[in-house]
Structure formats: C-alpha cells, structure tokens
Design a protein around this motif. Structure first.
Motif, PDB file in Angstrom:
ATOM      1  N   GLN A  91      69.909  69.638  22.222  1.00 14.94           N
ATOM      2  CA  GLN A  91      69.239  70.573  21.310  1.00 14.94           C
ATOM      3  C   GLN A  91      68.680  71.768  22.092  1.00 14.94           C
ATOM      4  O   GLN A  91      68.755  72.907  21.632  1.00 14.94           O
ATOM      5  N   ASP A  92      68.164  71.514  23.288  1.00 13.15           N
ATOM      6  CA  ASP A  92      67.612  72.605  24.106  1.00 13.15           C
ATOM      7  C   ASP A  92      68.686  73.640  24.434  1.00 13.15           C
ATOM      8  O   ASP A  92      68.448  74.836  24.342  1.00 13.15           O
ATOM      9  N   TRP A  93      69.843  73.155  24.838  1.00 13.97           N
ATOM     10  CA  TRP A  93      70.913  74.095  25.162  1.00 13.97           C
ATOM     11  C   TRP A  93      71.394  74.836  23.913  1.00 13.97           C
ATOM     12  O   TRP A  93      71.696  76.029  23.966  1.00 13.97           O
ATOM     13  N   ILE A  94      71.461  74.132  22.801  1.00 11.39           N
ATOM     14  CA  ILE A  94      71.901  74.800  21.559  1.00 11.39           C
ATOM     15  C   ILE A  94      70.994  76.000  21.294  1.00 11.39           C
ATOM     16  O   ILE A  94      71.458  77.109  21.026  1.00 11.39           O
ATOM     17  N   GLY A  96      85.621  80.921  17.102  1.00 13.36           N
ATOM     18  CA  GLY A  96      84.385  80.179  16.826  1.00 13.36           C
ATOM     19  C   GLY A  96      83.959  79.278  17.972  1.00 13.36           C
ATOM     20  O   GLY A  96      82.761  79.100  18.216  1.00 13.36           O
ATOM     21  N   TRP A  97      84.911  78.723  18.670  1.00  9.89           N
ATOM     22  CA  TRP A  97      84.632  77.851  19.823  1.00  9.89           C
ATOM     23  C   TRP A  97      83.665  78.541  20.786  1.00  9.89           C
ATOM     24  O   TRP A  97      82.731  77.934  21.330  1.00  9.89           O
ATOM     25  N   ILE A  98      83.859  79.831  20.982  1.00  8.36           N
ATOM     26  CA  ILE A  98      83.019  80.582  21.916  1.00  8.36           C
ATOM     27  C   ILE A  98      81.841  81.244  21.187  1.00  8.36           C
ATOM     28  O   ILE A  98      80.709  81.235  21.673  1.00  8.36           O
ATOM     29  N   MET A  99      82.095  81.846  20.043  1.00 10.35           N
ATOM     30  CA  MET A  99      81.073  82.694  19.425  1.00 10.35           C
ATOM     31  C   MET A  99      80.123  81.965  18.472  1.00 10.35           C
ATOM     32  O   MET A  99      79.008  82.418  18.269  1.00 10.35           O
ATOM     33  N   HIS A 100      80.540  80.848  17.908  1.00  6.90           N
ATOM     34  CA  HIS A 100      79.636  80.095  17.022  1.00  6.90           C
ATOM     35  C   HIS A 100      78.390  79.634  17.785  1.00  6.90           C
ATOM     36  O   HIS A 100      77.264  79.800  17.293  1.00  6.90           O
ATOM     37  N   PRO A 101      78.536  79.081  18.998  1.00  6.42           N
ATOM     38  CA  PRO A 101      77.333  78.704  19.750  1.00  6.42           C
ATOM     39  C   PRO A 101      76.395  79.889  19.991  1.00  6.42           C
ATOM     40  O   PRO A 101      75.182  79.720  20.060  1.00  6.42           O
ATOM     41  N   ASP A 142      75.528  75.984  18.419  1.00  8.43           N
ATOM     42  CA  ASP A 142      76.421  74.843  18.674  1.00  8.43           C
ATOM     43  C   ASP A 142      77.879  75.191  18.331  1.00  8.43           C
ATOM     44  O   ASP A 142      78.179  76.233  17.756  1.00  8.43           O
ATOM     45  N   TYR A 143      78.774  74.279  18.693  1.00  5.31           N
ATOM     46  CA  TYR A 143      80.193  74.477  18.366  1.00  5.31           C
ATOM     47  C   TYR A 143      80.385  74.373  16.851  1.00  5.31           C
ATOM     48  O   TYR A 143      79.597  73.700  16.170  1.00  5.31           O
TER      49      TYR A 143
END
Ligand code: PNW
Length: 495
Positions: A312-315, A274-279, A284-285
């Motif tokens: 928020q933009d990066w998310i 999830g650390w990698i794939m949830h975002p 987001d994490y």
C-alpha cells in the motif's frame, strides 16, 4: 464516417485537402515542437576519457548476432564530438526544444555515485548551455536504456537496488544540469526494455530471457525508481529549479477490424499503456492486468502471481508522480482476444493478439504500419482514462533506408500530425508538445543502421559522419515557421 463526409463535402468546395480540414492543420498557440535523440543511438565515443561500459556497449560487442547488420554504436553519429553542429541543425529547423538523453556510464564510470566523471558531466553541461544560448529548450531524458554494465552484472532492473542506484544518478543530473533544465524525463519506455531485454527475446540489451517474469520485475523496479526520483526532485529541487518531471511510455494504437471489440481494445490498452501509467495516474496496476497474470500464473501452477504486488505504501508513493503524460507513439494493430483460450490454451498473459493486415503500408521497420487514426484513438483514450492530463508527444516518426527524398516520411508526418491536431482541436485532447523521432539517422538498436528514422541524413560511411538535409528537413522547417501543416510535396506518394 462523419469525418469522411466532411472531407468529401469540403473537397467538392475546395480543391486542396488542407483547406478542407480548416483549423486542424494549424497548431494551437503555445504549442511546442521539438526533436529527440538518445545517447547510445547518436553519441559514439563509447570509450573516450573515463567513460564506463554500458549494457549496449557490452551487448553489441559480445552478441553481434542480435544486431541486424552486426553494427555497434561505438561511433554512431559521433555526436559526442559533433554536438555543436547538431545544435546548429536544431536551430536552423526552428525547433522549440531538443530532447536528448544522458549516458549513465559517461557520467558515472563505475555505475555508482562514488565517482563522477568530470569530462562526462562537462559534455552534457556544454550541450545544455549551448542549447539555452540558442534559445532552444533542453529536455533531458535521464535514462534511455543504456545503464552501466556493472549494474547489469548485479542483476540490472531485476534487482530492487537499482532504485537506489538510479536515484543517486538522477540526483547528480538534477544538481549539475537542473539549473538549466526545466523538463526532466526520468525513464524512456520501461515496457520496451523490460519486455525485449529481460523477457521475450534477445533483441535488446541485456538480452536475458527470464521465464516470463523478468519484464514484470523490471517494470516493478523501474516504477519504484521513477517515483523515487520524482519525489527527490519534488522535495529538494523543484522549488529552486521550477521545473517539471515525468516518465515516457509508448502506447500503441488500434484500428477497427474483425473481432476488435470495446473489450479487446480496453484489455490491449491496459496491458500496454495502463501497465505503466495506471500506477502513476490512478494507483497500482490495472485490475485486469492483476487478474489475468494471477489467473494464468495459477494455471501454470505457480504458487504466486508472476506480477509482483506493490505494498500500500508503494501504491501511494507512486501514485501522482508525473507532471505530464509522456507519450511515444508509432503504430497500431487490430487487437483481438486469443481464441485458443476457448480451447483452454493460454499462451499470453494478456490474452490479446495484435492482428495486422498485409495490405497496410509499413516503414522499413516491419512493425511500423502507417495507421494515423490509431494515434487519435490513443490520445482520446488517455484523455478519458487519466482525466486529460497535459500530454507531451515525446516521439513519433517513420523509418526508411535513409533516402534523401523521403516523401513517405513526410506523408507519415502529415497524416499523424493532422490526426493529432484533430484530437486537440475537435476532441479537446490536452496535447501541449510534439516531438520528431528523430533529429538524425542513428543506431536503431537491434536493427543497427538498417532502419533509419532521421529527418537529417548521416553518412555512416564517412569518418566525418557528414550530416545532410533530407526533403523532410525543409518540410519541417516550413511547418515549424508557419505553425501549419504543409502539403506533401507533389511527387510524393499519398496512401
Ligand atoms: C522507440 N511501438 O521505441 C525508442 O524510444 C527509440 O529509441 C527508437 O529508436 C524508436 O522507438 C524507433 O524504434 C519504440 O510500440 C517503442 O510500436 C514502442 C514502439 C515502437 C518504438
């Protein structure tokens, strides 16, 4: 239990296991099978032409104590010179695709895009052209752990400028190789090089231990780099090249055991996968990762969470940046909550301990326990958490010490692939491809040449790096041509 009953009942009727499992030994229509390698692990030719030094050149040359046998990838399988033979092996195996990675410092000797090595890019063009000419689909990993040393001197993945440097490099590969390549992988396994290269150990290049923070910064910047390259492809290349692009992460599995609960499994999954794939799939994490790292950071008196925050933009920019789920899978554990926390002792951000059992059978890599049921658990969890995305298994394999009669490798493949086919056929998991790790015995990072994953043997004592078939070469050949799992040869050891 139900499955076991089915097999037992079935075995009373039929004598062979594969007949008992019926459809689950056959691959679905359109399913594709390939094999994978990575540049530093096979190419050698570390200083030919104008190739620049990368972090693994530097690490093996300057910190040989971190490599089990003190070896390097200076020559490795010498695939830089022997790629034509490698392609011939791929063809003889009948594989649909070949996944290889590009060495950043071979293409950009200075690390930056101000100078492209003609020889370097030509090597990958030759390889790609030859694959296509032989009806083998090239799948290109843009980055598999070997970035230029100069970039590391500037902070490597802890420096946010890597996002730009990486994207400049990716652009060159889209331009040069993109016309022949339909599938790009931006990055292989951020979790692994971030944790083992920037945080917890000196096992992997660059071998920096950065105060429980390096891995979080590294993943943070890696996710931004991945997303930026994805958008570049999407905006400027996809329409013409009609390809797809995604990232690859390893997700470790779990099996039942004392104190393994739904909650401990969920937490383990979120800190790993999830650390990698949830975002990328949700945005987001994962909540639990944010909460736990903030909590443990506060206990340690940090005025901030060691897990950086995305704006928020990066998310939004990162969310949705995968055309497929790239999964590497090897092994499992019994994840439980760390009971020391009941005494107020917090030693891990995740609060998870991965228990193992000494009776489990393992490969020659001490971490590689043979637990196929864990693979099915991971596939079903991905199906449920991320809305059943098209999933490419981009690595799966077993290490031994290089024996040609590799019954245990065949047994591993039999068990793992049959578990995967059950997940597809019975549980509706959307797995569309499977990749053997690895085509060749090769340089296994900090294990040097002491743990070998190839289905083809390489004689590292011969200057010619002679390739020879193992038993698993012909077993796979048969599986690929029949699209059906074959029995493990009779004098093999079944678990
Ligand atoms: C992969 N785990 O890493 C790498 O991509 C390859 O380069 C490497 O040769 C291969 O595994 C074998 O070690 C791993 O979670 C990532 O168990 C994760 C795991 C194992 C290997």
């Amino acid at each position: 239990m139900k499955e076991l009953r089915r097999i037992v009942i079935c075995c009373v009727i039929f004598t062979k296991l594969h007949e008992c499992q019926g459809a689950n030994l056959s691959f679905p229509e359109n399913f594709i099978i390939g094999a994978a390698t990575a540049s530093y692990q096979i190419e050698g030719a570390w200083n030919v032409s104008d190739k620049g030094e990368n972090v693994w050149d530097w690490f093996t040359h300057n910190k040989p104590e971190n490599i089990a046998d003190g070896s390097t990838g200076d020559v490795a399988c010498d695939s830089y010179h022997k790629y034509e033979e490698d392609v011939q092996w791929v063809k003889n195996l009948g594989l649909d695709f070949y996944r290889f990675s590009v060495s950043w410092s071979r293409v950009l000797p200075n690390g930056f895009a101000n100078e492209v090595s003609e020889d370097g890019i030509q090597y990958y063009k030759n390889l790609t052209t030859l694959l296509v000419a032989n009806g083998i689909e090239p799948i290109v990993t843009i980055y598999h752990w070997d970035h230029p040393q100069i970039l590391e001197d500037l902070g490597g993945w802890t420096n946010e400028l890597m996002v730009e440097w990486y994207t400049d490099y990716a652009r060159i590969l889209f331009e040069e190789l993109g016309p022949m390549v339909k599938t790009f992988i931006t990055i292989n396994e951020p979790k692994v090089y971030c944790e083992q290269g920037y945080n917890s150990t000196t096992k992997k290049a660059p071998g920096k231990i950065l105060e429980n923070m390096g891995h979080y910064l590294c993943v943070h910047n890696t996710l931004k780099a991945h997303a930026t390259a994805y958008h570049l492809y999407d905006d400027e290349f996809r329409a013409i090249q009609e390809g797809q692009i995604g990232i690859v992460t390893p997700c470790a599995g779990w099996v039942p055991g004392d104190n393994v609960t739904e909650e401990s499994i969920e937490r383990h999954f979120q800190f790993d996968c999830g650390w990698i794939m949830h975002p990328i799939y949700v945005g987001d994490y994962p909540e639990i990762v944010k909460t736990r790292v903030a909590y443990v950071s506060a206990l340690e008196n940090y005025p901030f969470s060691r897990l950086p925050e995305f704006s928020q933009d990066w998310i939004e920019y990162i969310n949705g940046t995968a055309d497929f789920f790239g999964l590497n899978h090897y092994t499992s554990s019994m994840p439980i909550f760390d009971t020391a926390e009941e005494l107020g002792i917090y030693t891990r951000d995740s609060g998870i301990i991965k228990n193992t059992n000494s009776s489990w059978s393992a490969g020659s890599s001490s971490w590689l326990y043979v637990l196929p049921e864990g693979f099915g658990n991971v596939l079903r969890m991905i199906r449920d958490q991320y809305n059943n995305p098209p999933l490419y298994v981009f690595e799966n394999g077993y290490s031994d010490t290089g024996e040609l009669e590799d019954y245990r490798r065949i047994n591993y493949y039999y068990e793992y692939v049959s578990e995967m086919l059950t997940a597809i056929n019975d549980d509706g998991c959307n797995v569309v491809a499977y990749t053997i790790w690895s085509l060749l015995d090769n340089f296994e990072w900090n294990a040097g040449y002491t743990e070998l994953f190839g289905i083809i043997s390489v004689d590292f004592n011969s200057s010619n790096r002679t390739r020879s078939a193992k038993l698993s070469t012909s077993w796979w050949q048969e599986v690929i041509s029949t699209r059906t799992l074959q029995d493990v040869p009779s004098n093999g050891t079944r678990r």
